[in-house]
Write an enzyme that holds these catalytic residues in place. Structure first.
Site, short mmCIF file in Angstrom:
data_model
loop_
_atom_site.label_atom_id
_atom_site.label_comp_id
_atom_site.label_asym_id
_atom_site.label_seq_id
_atom_site.Cartn_x
_atom_site.Cartn_y
_atom_site.Cartn_z
N LYS A 1 -2.75 8.17 -11.12
CA LYS A 1 -3.91 8.72 -10.37
C LYS A 1 -4.51 9.90 -10.90
CE LYS A 1 -5.18 8.43 -5.52
NZ LYS A 1 -4.88 8.76 -4.20
N HIS B 1 3.55 6.51 -0.78
CA HIS B 1 2.72 7.39 0.06
C HIS B 1 3.09 7.22 1.46
CE1 HIS B 1 -1.00 9.26 1.39
NE2 HIS B 1 -1.09 8.34 2.36
N LYS C 1 -13.33 8.34 1.87
CA LYS C 1 -12.73 9.36 0.94
C LYS C 1 -12.10 8.70 -0.31
CE LYS C 1 -9.83 11.61 3.95
NZ LYS C 1 -8.85 12.85 4.34
N HIS D 1 0.24 13.33 7.71
CA HIS D 1 -0.13 13.82 6.46
C HIS D 1 -0.54 15.46 6.33
CE1 HIS D 1 -1.28 9.66 6.42
NE2 HIS D 1 -1.96 9.86 5.10
N PHE E 1 -3.35 -11.66 -0.03
CA PHE E 1 -2.76 -10.88 -1.00
C PHE E 1 -1.35 -10.27 -0.72
CE2 PHE E 1 -7.39 -10.26 -2.40
CZ PHE E 1 -7.21 -10.74 -3.58
N ASP F 1 -8.96 4.19 -4.85
CA ASP F 1 -9.11 5.71 -5.09
C ASP F 1 -9.92 6.16 -6.26
OD1 ASP F 1 -8.51 6.17 -2.13
OD2 ASP F 1 -7.02 7.47 -2.56
N THR G 1 2.23 -11.66 -2.31
CA THR G 1 2.82 -11.38 -3.62
C THR G 1 3.33 -9.91 -3.54
OG1 THR G 1 0.61 -10.75 -4.47
CG2 THR G 1 1.69 -12.99 -4.79
N1 NAD Z 1 -8.90 7.08 0.35
C1 NAD Z 1 -8.10 7.04 1.24
O1 NAD Z 1 -8.59 7.22 2.68
C2 NAD Z 1 -6.77 6.66 1.28
C3 NAD Z 1 -5.94 6.63 2.41
C4 NAD Z 1 -4.43 6.41 2.57
C5 NAD Z 1 -3.96 6.48 1.20
N2 NAD Z 1 -4.56 6.58 0.03
C6 NAD Z 1 -4.22 6.51 -1.33
O2 NAD Z 1 -3.62 5.26 -1.50
C7 NAD Z 1 -2.50 5.48 -2.48
C8 NAD Z 1 -1.56 4.54 -2.08
O3 NAD Z 1 -1.86 3.28 -2.07
P1 NAD Z 1 -0.88 1.75 -2.08
O4 NAD Z 1 0.39 2.04 -1.36
O5 NAD Z 1 -1.77 0.45 -1.84
O6 NAD Z 1 -0.26 1.88 -3.57
P2 NAD Z 1 -0.57 1.30 -5.02
O7 NAD Z 1 -2.04 1.15 -5.23
O8 NAD Z 1 0.12 2.06 -5.91
O9 NAD Z 1 -0.06 -0.24 -5.03
C9 NAD Z 1 1.27 -0.19 -4.87
C10 NAD Z 1 1.92 -1.29 -5.94
O10 NAD Z 1 1.64 -2.83 -5.49
C11 NAD Z 1 1.20 -3.27 -6.67
N3 NAD Z 1 0.19 -4.54 -5.91
C12 NAD Z 1 -1.03 -4.05 -5.60
N4 NAD Z 1 -1.51 -5.30 -4.90
C13 NAD Z 1 -0.50 -6.03 -5.02
C14 NAD Z 1 -0.34 -7.47 -4.66
N5 NAD Z 1 -1.13 -8.43 -4.17
N6 NAD Z 1 0.91 -8.03 -4.95
C15 NAD Z 1 1.79 -7.57 -5.49
N7 NAD Z 1 1.77 -6.36 -6.21
C16 NAD Z 1 0.55 -5.60 -5.86
C17 NAD Z 1 0.26 -2.24 -7.62
O11 NAD Z 1 0.25 -2.46 -8.78
C18 NAD Z 1 1.40 -1.04 -7.29
O12 NAD Z 1 2.38 -1.13 -8.31
C19 NAD Z 1 -2.08 6.69 -2.33
O13 NAD Z 1 -2.40 7.38 -3.96
C20 NAD Z 1 -2.75 7.55 -1.44
O14 NAD Z 1 -3.00 8.71 -1.66
C21 NAD Z 1 -5.86 6.81 0.17
#
Ligand code: NAD
Length: 378
Positions: free
Chosen positions: A81, A271, A148, A255, A175, A115, A178
């Site tokens: 990222k 996270h 954000k 946070h 979703f 993001d 999986t």
């Molecule tokens: N913009 C915002 O307001 C905000 C708020 C909270 C968190 N975030 C950000 O979000 C990020 C974390 O997001 P996350 O927890 O979704 O992690 P991620 O995007 O890394 O996804 C987690 C894992 O799940 C896999 N994956 C995604 N969808 C899947 C599915 N349906 N089935 C199987 N595998 C799947 C992905 O390939 C990845 O390996 C952090 O970088 C954090 O900073 C942003």
């Protein structure tokens, strides 16, 4: 002779989030309607893991509804990222010949992917519209709800970012079927975050209805109401402060210190796991200040650990906590603004947490963690 031109304007913003079911089924037109059915060219940016799992269904869906579409799989881990991946997405926007308004960009993936795409979309031609389809629990209840965007930079979590809302977001809990168990727990940390500061009823539902990650991922009667309530609660908190003019934010619960250790932990912390540790830490500070009682603190710890979330980690040294406190004060313009619970569902903002108080709480949590969970092994 001097002249002065003063400019003042307001930026109005509107976007929508629709919770649906089975959005890739050919008879579900929600995503097609969000993209627009007027022959728009569509660039679909997909998390490569999601592409492996859902590629044929994504292809069948866009073949049916989009006259001209291209898919771009992106490996979207926390380590990727960054500015390099952002550059790659921007070059693909260029190669696609993305127009300023007419074409559609659809981001399908977890919080990292949405993001990244949101950040790239906010930069390209100073902003092109995009849509989000979160595929993780964390994305559904948090990362795809607000405005954000961000990437990690210079070893710092989300150090570069913009405020750039997706015009529409389609939330489809199917979703989750999986998603690995640990990722379900990861998303639950953000549900618990908002429940603790805003919605005691939501916390009660989690405490009562969540039994296993698999059960949650596959049983819509449990996950549906919890996801809906979490989105409602976070939107109530964000809507009146979308651009964060007010730096006293309840959504910052969990946070304050987590950004300082999330990227350092080995093995890697997700996270939400880092957020859970921060929640436990600030709850212990609140208990030590008698803002909440022992029973409330124990209940929170019990829910976190039952879900499979950590409350401490070996990487959290006193120096990291103190640096995290200092960095948060910088980020919040000179004030601590640390949400501390006064009960489940309500919090105040502390301005006077001392490093000594923090270090003592972290020490107690370390021993509580090893008593309750043992060594942290994801
Ligand atoms: N913009 C915002 O307001 C905000 C708020 C909270 C968190 N975030 C950000 O979000 C990020 C974390 O997001 P996350 O927890 O979704 O992690 P991620 O995007 O890394 O996804 C987690 C894992 O799940 C896999 N994956 C995604 N969808 C899947 C599915 N349906 N089935 C199987 N595998 C799947 C992905 O390939 C990845 O390996 C952090 O970088 C954090 O900073 C942003």
């Amino acid at each position: 002779m001097e002249r002065l031109w003063a400019v003042s304007t307001t930026q109005s913003v509107s976007y929508s989030i629709k919770r649906t079911r089975r959005c890739l089924d050919l008879d579900n037109r929600d995503l097609a309607n969000a993209v627009g059915t007027d022959n728009r060219r569509t660039l679909v940016v997909v998390d490569s893991m999601v592409m492996q799992l859902y590629g044929p269904r994504i292809a069948a869906y866009f073949d049916r509804y989009a006259a001209n579409w291209t898919v771009l799989p992106v490996e979207a881990s926390e380590r990727r990222k960054n500015d390099e991946t952002t550059g790659r997405i921007l070059r693909e926007f260029d190669r696609f010949g993305l127009s300023r308004r007419r074409d559609a960009v659809v981001a399908i993936g977890g919080g990292v992917l949405t993001d990244l795409v949101g950040f790239a979309a906010s930069l390209y031609r100073r902003g092109v519209p995009y849509l989000r389809v979160p595929t993780t629990l964390l994305g559904m209840v948090d990362a795809s709800v607000g405005v954000k965007t961000g990437i990690n930079f210079n070893g710092r979590k989300n150090r570069l970012g913009t405020y750039f809302p997706a015009s529409q977001t389609i939330v489809d809990p199917e979703f989750l079927a999986t998603l690995p168990d640990r990722q379900i727990a990861n998303g639950m940390a953000e549900v618990i975050k908002i429940a603790l500061v805003k919605d005691s009823g939501l916390f009660d539902s989690v405490d009562r209805d969540y039994s296993t990650a698999r059960g949650f991922a596959t049983d819509a009667t449990t996950s549906g109401p919890i996801i809906d309530a979490a989105i409602t609660a976070i939107l109530e908190e964000l809507e009146h402060n979308l651009w964060e003019a007010n730096l006293r934010r309840l959504a910052d619960f969990g946070h304050t210190f987590s950004p300082g250790f999330e990227l350092r932990a080995q093995p890697l912390l997700y996270h939400g796991e880092a957020v859970a540790i921060d929640i436990a830490l600030t709850c212990l500070v609140a208990r030590n200040r008698a803002l909440i009682d022992e029973a409330t603190f124990s209940r929170i710890v019990s829910v976190l650990t039952r879900i499979g979330l950590p409350i401490s980690h070996g990487c959290i040294t006193d120096e990291i906590l103190q640096a995290g406190l200092a960095d948060s004060v910088l980020h919040r313009d000179g004030a601590q603004n640390i949400p501390l619970l006064t009960r489940i569902g309500a919090a105040v903002f502390a301005q006077d947490i001392s490093p000594k108080e923090l270090v003592a709480a972290a020490e107690s949590l370390r021993s509580l963690h090893s008593r309750l969970i043992g060594a942290w092994m994801p």
